[in-house]
Write a protein that holds these residues in place. Structure first.
Motif, PDB file in Angstrom:
ATOM      1  N   GLY A   1      -5.876  -1.511   0.776  1.00 33.23           N
ATOM      2  CA  GLY A   1      -6.507  -0.619   1.946  1.00 33.23           C
ATOM      3  C   GLY A   1      -8.063  -1.145   1.758  1.00 33.23           C
ATOM      4  N   GLN A   2      -8.531  -1.105   0.521  1.00 26.39           N
ATOM      5  CA  GLN A   2      -9.793  -1.367   0.354  1.00 26.39           C
ATOM      6  C   GLN A   2     -10.189  -2.718   0.417  1.00 26.39           C
ATOM      7  N   VAL A   3      -9.360  -3.624   0.154  1.00 26.46           N
ATOM      8  CA  VAL A   3      -9.564  -5.115   0.299  1.00 26.46           C
ATOM      9  C   VAL A   3      -9.684  -5.439   1.792  1.00 26.46           C
ATOM     10  N   ILE A   4      -8.477  -4.792   2.604  1.00 28.84           N
ATOM     11  CA  ILE A   4      -8.571  -5.059   4.165  1.00 28.84           C
ATOM     12  C   ILE A   4      -9.951  -4.533   4.515  1.00 28.84           C
ATOM     13  N   ASP A   5     -10.377  -3.299   4.391  1.00 27.30           N
ATOM     14  CA  ASP A   5     -11.597  -2.563   4.772  1.00 27.30           C
ATOM     15  C   ASP A   5     -12.748  -3.493   4.655  1.00 27.30           C
ATOM     16  N   THR A   6     -12.887  -3.940   3.284  1.00 25.91           N
ATOM     17  CA  THR A   6     -14.019  -4.622   2.683  1.00 25.91           C
ATOM     18  C   THR A   6     -14.173  -6.122   3.251  1.00 25.91           C
ATOM     19  N   MET A   7     -13.172  -6.496   3.583  1.00 28.91           N
ATOM     20  CA  MET A   7     -13.177  -8.085   4.188  1.00 28.91           C
ATOM     21  C   MET A   7     -13.114  -8.024   5.554  1.00 28.91           C
ATOM     22  N   GLY A   8     -13.009  -6.931   6.327  1.00 28.34           N
ATOM     23  CA  GLY A   8     -12.746  -6.977   7.474  1.00 28.34           C
ATOM     24  C   GLY A   8     -11.638  -7.751   8.190  1.00 28.34           C
ATOM     25  N   LEU A   9     -10.308  -7.317   7.432  1.00 26.39           N
ATOM     26  CA  LEU A   9      -9.236  -8.231   7.937  1.00 26.39           C
ATOM     27  C   LEU A   9      -8.130  -7.629   8.959  1.00 26.39           C
ATOM     28  N   SER A  10      -8.719  -6.524   9.251  1.00 21.42           N
ATOM     29  CA  SER A  10      -7.705  -5.602  10.238  1.00 21.42           C
ATOM     30  C   SER A  10      -8.049  -5.952  11.537  1.00 21.42           C
ATOM     31  N   PRO A  11      -6.928  -6.235  12.388  1.00 22.49           N
ATOM     32  CA  PRO A  11      -5.450  -6.070  11.992  1.00 22.49           C
ATOM     33  C   PRO A  11      -4.935  -7.140  11.228  1.00 22.49           C
ATOM     34  N   VAL A  12      -4.201  -6.957  10.203  1.00 24.44           N
ATOM     35  CA  VAL A  12      -3.873  -8.167   9.178  1.00 24.44           C
ATOM     36  C   VAL A  12      -2.406  -8.528   9.453  1.00 24.44           C
ATOM     37  N   ASP A  13      -2.144  -9.879   9.144  1.00 25.75           N
ATOM     38  CA  ASP A  13      -0.914 -10.404   9.078  1.00 25.75           C
ATOM     39  C   ASP A  13      -0.775 -10.626   7.564  1.00 25.75           C
ATOM     40  N   LEU A  14       0.273  -9.451   7.184  1.00 24.55           N
ATOM     41  CA  LEU A  14       0.550  -9.381   5.453  1.00 24.55           C
ATOM     42  C   LEU A  14       1.686 -10.293   4.970  1.00 24.55           C
ATOM     43  N   VAL A  15       1.339 -11.037   4.179  1.00 26.56           N
ATOM     44  CA  VAL A  15       2.536 -11.843   3.592  1.00 26.56           C
ATOM     45  C   VAL A  15       2.811 -11.450   2.269  1.00 26.56           C
ATOM     46  N   LEU A  16       4.114 -10.920   2.063  1.00 24.68           N
ATOM     47  CA  LEU A  16       4.450 -10.399   0.684  1.00 24.68           C
ATOM     48  C   LEU A  16       5.571 -11.277   0.031  1.00 24.68           C
ATOM     49  N   HIS A  17       5.030 -11.679  -1.086  1.00 26.89           N
ATOM     50  CA  HIS A  17       5.905 -12.532  -1.929  1.00 26.89           C
ATOM     51  C   HIS A  17       6.609 -11.777  -3.271  1.00 26.89           C
ATOM     52  N   ASP A  18       7.942 -12.299  -3.209  1.00 25.91           N
ATOM     53  CA  ASP A  18       8.753 -11.587  -4.453  1.00 25.91           C
ATOM     54  C   ASP A  18       8.762 -10.340  -4.789  1.00 25.91           C
ATOM     55  N   SER A  19       8.272  -9.566  -5.532  1.00 27.31           N
ATOM     56  CA  SER A  19       8.420  -8.313  -5.656  1.00 27.31           C
ATOM     57  C   SER A  19       7.297  -7.321  -4.898  1.00 27.31           C
ATOM     58  N   ALA A  20       6.234  -8.047  -4.363  1.00 28.77           N
ATOM     59  CA  ALA A  20       5.395  -7.475  -3.388  1.00 28.77           C
ATOM     60  C   ALA A  20       5.997  -6.462  -2.446  1.00 28.77           C
ATOM     61  N   LEU A  21       7.068  -6.880  -1.756  1.00 31.62           N
ATOM     62  CA  LEU A  21       7.788  -5.920  -0.945  1.00 31.62           C
ATOM     63  C   LEU A  21       8.001  -4.481  -1.412  1.00 31.62           C
ATOM     64  N   GLY A  22       8.704  -4.524  -2.624  1.00 32.39           N
ATOM     65  CA  GLY A  22       8.728  -3.137  -3.266  1.00 32.39           C
ATOM     66  C   GLY A  22       7.468  -2.432  -3.793  1.00 32.39           C
ATOM     67  N   LEU A  23       6.632  -3.196  -3.945  1.00 31.63           N
ATOM     68  CA  LEU A  23       5.229  -2.429  -4.388  1.00 31.63           C
ATOM     69  C   LEU A  23       4.569  -1.991  -3.295  1.00 31.63           C
ATOM     70  N   THR A  24       4.652  -2.511  -2.159  1.00 32.74           N
ATOM     71  CA  THR A  24       3.818  -2.201  -0.726  1.00 32.74           C
ATOM     72  C   THR A  24       4.535  -1.610   0.243  1.00 32.74           C
ATOM     73  N   ALA A  25       6.057  -1.363   0.042  1.00 32.40           N
ATOM     74  CA  ALA A  25       6.850  -1.011   1.204  1.00 32.40           C
ATOM     75  C   ALA A  25       6.408   0.246   1.815  1.00 32.40           C
ATOM     76  N   ASN A  26       5.888   1.389   0.959  1.00 32.25           N
ATOM     77  CA  ASN A  26       5.463   2.803   1.343  1.00 32.25           C
ATOM     78  C   ASN A  26       4.015   2.695   2.099  1.00 32.25           C
ATOM     79  N   TRP A  27       3.242   1.817   1.639  1.00 34.97           N
ATOM     80  CA  TRP A  27       1.818   1.666   2.341  1.00 34.97           C
ATOM     81  C   TRP A  27       2.072   1.152   3.429  1.00 34.97           C
ATOM     82  N   VAL A  28       2.803   0.003   3.765  1.00 40.04           N
ATOM     83  CA  VAL A  28       3.143  -0.643   5.049  1.00 40.04           C
ATOM     84  C   VAL A  28       3.668   0.493   5.996  1.00 40.04           C
ATOM     85  N   SER A  29       4.768   1.357   5.581  1.00 40.88           N
ATOM     86  CA  SER A  29       5.023   2.250   6.824  1.00 40.88           C
ATOM     87  C   SER A  29       4.196   3.287   6.995  1.00 40.88           C
ATOM     88  N   GLU A  30       3.263   3.416   6.254  1.00 38.40           N
ATOM     89  CA  GLU A  30       2.155   4.576   6.324  1.00 38.40           C
ATOM     90  C   GLU A  30       0.866   3.942   7.061  1.00 38.40           C
TER      91      GLU A  30
END
Length: 484
Positions: free
Chosen positions: A235-264
């Protein structure tokens, strides 16, 4: 009368020893046999010597490497020892400061980017555990050439991001050493004469034994963040770099690490790309990094680590590429951070339930999956695509980690997907050109307000300059816009 006496025959002992002669002959006949075996042993001794010498040197070298790995290098020495390809990679990026909790120190997150920052396609690549943005250099470069603003970050604990942090912890002093320390502090506080008087009067120093003493000390800990903290970082990286709305690419275990954040955080996302990202598990086996002797051998020996990558992550990984991954994973206690983050993965993650959440349903998604590893892995990719009903399935010819030969293939799949989505026009205020603003000022205020118009132009110019740095806050260590 003559007395006849019998004298003992001196030859009689010889006669008695005659039967021993046959027994001595066999011993003489068998004597050459030990000589022959001795000659054979002596002939093979050099080979035995060099064999045991080689084994001994190998064991000593391995023990030395294990002992040296217990004492990590300081950051400056480690950086100066980096190979050229890692130095070039570091030179292309910047550090962004984030904070996962109000009472926690800031963490520097390393990121690389390519492409125009004002592009309607903003791609953020999040790698899996054990990997880093180093694997996505060519993917980011290709997307930037195609006009996409592509960013790849190193998660905290990986790559060039912070892997350790200093935290202040409370420690309760107890035991014999703790009491001696309390006694010493008591004497320091009240004076040595007070301690001497105590010894003379009572025979001991009467300090407060039952008093609980809590001391604070600085402890260096590995940055092993969980899914909640990783979400805050994104969230802070997206806000700092002005990436919103962003196309998020999740590699390998990143899906399990960010699944809750994506849904919220549906409002910050335009789409999600799942790149060889299984619901549970990692491409790089983390148990190898936990076993004491095995982990030191794998991370200490380049050929062993390259063999591990070739078996689990990338079938045709090059020597320089594998060495770069090994150095980044081993350096600055990165192994401990990655293992700690792996333990926080949700092993009971249900992809079907996640895809049915309101924050995920209807979100444009794509599944990019390797079909060159095994039939089982290809089938698992199709199951992931089936669980996410709106996802498009695309295969690629590489491994579970991007490789040099198929980075362009992966980037092309990402580009075709994000470019097909509805464009998001960023609401930005463009600076008015100088000559146009001057004409407006003269027409509005007249020649006698020319000086005032010039001041107005100066204000607009400053405003435009400030806009050029929109999204790059000084508080995060980005005082100027990145070079494109």
């Amino acid at each position: 009368m003559a007395i006849i006496t019998e004298e003992p025959d001196s030859r009689s002992p010889l006669k008695q020893r005659k039967p021993l002669k046959p027994t001595s002959k066999p011993s003489q006949s068998t004597a050459p046999k030990p000589i022959k075996s001795t000659k054979t042993t002596n002939a093979t001794n050099p080979f035995h010597f060099w064999f045991y010498f080689t084994i001994s040197v190998s064991l000593v070298t391995l023990i030395f490497m294990i002992l040296t790995s217990l004492y990590p290098q300081d950051p400056k020495t480690w950086f100066l020892s980096l190979p050229l390809n890692l130095r070039q990679h570091y030179g292309k990026g910047r550090n962004i400061k984030v904070q996962t909790a109000p009472n926690q120190p800031q963490i520097e997150v390393f990121a690389i980017q390519e492409g125009p920052s004002k592009s309607s396609d903003q791609v953020l690549i999040v790698h899996g555990l054990g990997c880093s943005s180093f694997a996505f250099q060519k993917v980011v470069n290709f997307l930037g050439v195609r006009g996409v603003h592509a960013v790849a970050i190193d998660l905290p604990g990986s790559g060039f991001s912070d892997k350790t942090m200093v935290v202040e912890e409370e420690h309760v002093d107890d035991g014999v050493l703790g009491r001696l320390k309390d006694m010493y502090n008591e004497i320091q506080e009240k004076g040595i004469f007070w301690g001497f008087d105590q010894l003379v009067e009572q025979g001991y120093v009467n300090y407060e034994e039952n008093k609980i003493r809590v001391s604070k000390r600085n402890v260096v800990k590995a940055v092993d963040l969980g899914p909640e903290e990783i979400g805050k970082v994104l969230g802070q990286v997206i806000d700092t770099m002005g990436l919103s709305p962003v196309d998020l690419v999740l590699h390998d275990s990143a899906l399990g690490l960010t699944a809750n954040w994506v849904s919220e955080n549906r409002g910050l996302l335009r789409s999600v790309v799942v790149l060889d990202s299984a619901p549970t598990g990692t491409a790089l086996p983390l148990w190898v990094l936990e076993m004491p002797v095995l982990r030191d051998a794998v991370l200490g020996l380049g050929f062993a680590f390259r063999r591990l990558l070739g078996t689990c992550c990338s079938r045709s990984v090059g020597n320089l590429e594998a060495e770069g991954h090994r150095i980044l994973l081993k350096g600055r206690d990165g192994r401990r951070a990655v293992v700690g983050m792996g333990k926080s993965l949700n092993c009971s993650f249900d992809l079907n339930e996640w895809a049915a959440l309101d924050g995920v349903k209807g979100l444009p998604m794509q599944v990019i999956w390797s079909d060159a590893l095994s039939k089982e892995w290809t089938e698992e990719g199709r199951q992931v695509a089936n669980a996410i009903s709106q996802a498009k399935f695309v295969s690629h010819s590489g491994g579970r980690w991007p490789q040099e030969h198929n980075s362009e293939e992966i980037a092309e799949s990402i580009y075709q997907f994000v470019s097909s989505l509805p464009k998001n026009v960023k609401q930005t205020e463009e600076p008015v050109p100088e000559h146009v603003q001057k004409m407006f000022d003269e027409a509005k205020s007249g020649n006698h307000h020319h000086h005032h118009g010039h001041d107005s132009h100066g204000h607009e110019h400053d405003h435009g300059h400030g806009h050029a740095h929109a999204g790059y806050m000084d508080a995060y260590g980005l005082g100027q816009e990145w070079a494109m």
